[in-house]
Write a protein that holds these residues in place. Structure first.
Motif, mmCIF file in Angstrom:
data_model
loop_
_atom_site.group_PDB
_atom_site.id
_atom_site.type_symbol
_atom_site.label_atom_id
_atom_site.label_comp_id
_atom_site.label_asym_id
_atom_site.label_seq_id
_atom_site.Cartn_x
_atom_site.Cartn_y
_atom_site.Cartn_z
ATOM 1 N N ALA A 39 -0.165 16.013 2.169
ATOM 2 C CA ALA A 39 -0.685 14.661 2.413
ATOM 3 C C ALA A 39 0.149 13.955 3.468
ATOM 4 O O ALA A 39 1.374 13.905 3.380
ATOM 5 C CB ALA A 39 -0.700 13.864 1.116
ATOM 6 N N THR A 40 -0.540 13.409 4.459
ATOM 7 C CA THR A 40 0.159 12.699 5.532
ATOM 8 C C THR A 40 -0.086 11.192 5.478
ATOM 9 O O THR A 40 0.536 10.452 6.229
ATOM 10 C CB THR A 40 -0.274 13.238 6.917
ATOM 11 N N THR A 41 -1.013 10.770 4.618
ATOM 12 C CA THR A 41 -1.305 9.342 4.473
ATOM 13 C C THR A 41 -1.390 9.011 2.984
ATOM 14 O O THR A 41 -1.505 9.906 2.143
ATOM 15 C CB THR A 41 -2.656 8.973 5.126
ATOM 16 N N ASP A 42 -1.351 7.731 2.680
ATOM 17 C CA ASP A 42 -1.510 7.300 1.287
ATOM 18 C C ASP A 42 -2.877 7.692 0.748
ATOM 19 O O ASP A 42 -3.017 8.044 -0.423
ATOM 20 C CB ASP A 42 -1.328 5.777 1.164
ATOM 21 N N ARG A 61 -3.704 3.758 -7.163
ATOM 22 C CA ARG A 61 -2.707 4.270 -6.212
ATOM 23 C C ARG A 61 -3.039 3.821 -4.793
ATOM 24 O O ARG A 61 -2.159 3.453 -4.026
ATOM 25 C CB ARG A 61 -2.675 5.801 -6.240
ATOM 26 N N LEU A 62 -4.321 3.870 -4.450
ATOM 27 C CA LEU A 62 -4.739 3.419 -3.118
ATOM 28 C C LEU A 62 -4.395 1.955 -2.898
ATOM 29 O O LEU A 62 -4.080 1.543 -1.781
ATOM 30 C CB LEU A 62 -6.247 3.598 -2.936
ATOM 31 N N ALA A 63 -4.471 1.178 -3.961
ATOM 32 C CA ALA A 63 -4.163 -0.248 -3.871
ATOM 33 C C ALA A 63 -2.655 -0.503 -3.899
ATOM 34 O O ALA A 63 -2.219 -1.650 -3.833
ATOM 35 C CB ALA A 63 -4.831 -1.000 -5.022
ATOM 36 N N GLY A 64 -1.873 0.570 -4.013
ATOM 37 C CA GLY A 64 -0.419 0.424 -4.015
ATOM 38 C C GLY A 64 0.161 0.115 -5.382
ATOM 39 O O GLY A 64 1.287 -0.339 -5.491
#
Length: 135
Positions: free
Chosen positions: A27-30, A122-125
């Protein structure tokens, strides 16, 4: 005989775990990280050889370069059932590939729904969001 089956199952489980780790490491991005973690948590979709091949994880490379786009183009040829395709479509939407409506969550069972909800958090941090039996 049973010992061989157990040994084979153990080997398959270890390979699946290693492939999952490679997927997460790639994975290179969130977005990719959330998607990879969701697939690893779900387990059964990654167990399909067709999915592993589409992701480039079948040969278990030292360093994985995951082809998310290639997976989207093959969703209907991977041998997945309708719920697995719905889950995969939502995961690919997290990466920004495809156009799976959020209403697709109504096609998911409880276990896959909770995985998707955790991935969205997780996407929302927010990695501390609790997903349980109550909303």
């Amino acid at each position: 005989m049973q010992m061989t089956t157990t040994s084979t199952e153990t080997t398959e489980a270890a390979l699946l775990e290693l492939r999952g780790a490679r997927l997460i490491e790639s994975a290179t991005t969130d977005r990719e990280l959330a998607a990879a973690q969701a697939l690893v948590d779900e387990e059964t979709i990654l167990a399909h050889r067709s999915v592993l091949g589409a992701l480039g994880l079948l040969d278990l490379p030292e360093v994985a370069t995951v082809g998310w786009e290639g997976l989207m183009g093959r969703v209907y040829t991977l041998g997945l059932d309708a719920e697995e395709r719905a889950f995969l479509g939502l995961v690919l939407s997290m990466v920004g590939i495809g156009n799976t409506p959020l209403s697709t969550v109504s096609d998911l069972g409880e276990r896959r729904l909770s995985i998707i909800l955790r991935a969205i958090a997780r996407l929302a941090g927010n990695d501390t969001f609790a997903v349980g039996r109550r909303i």
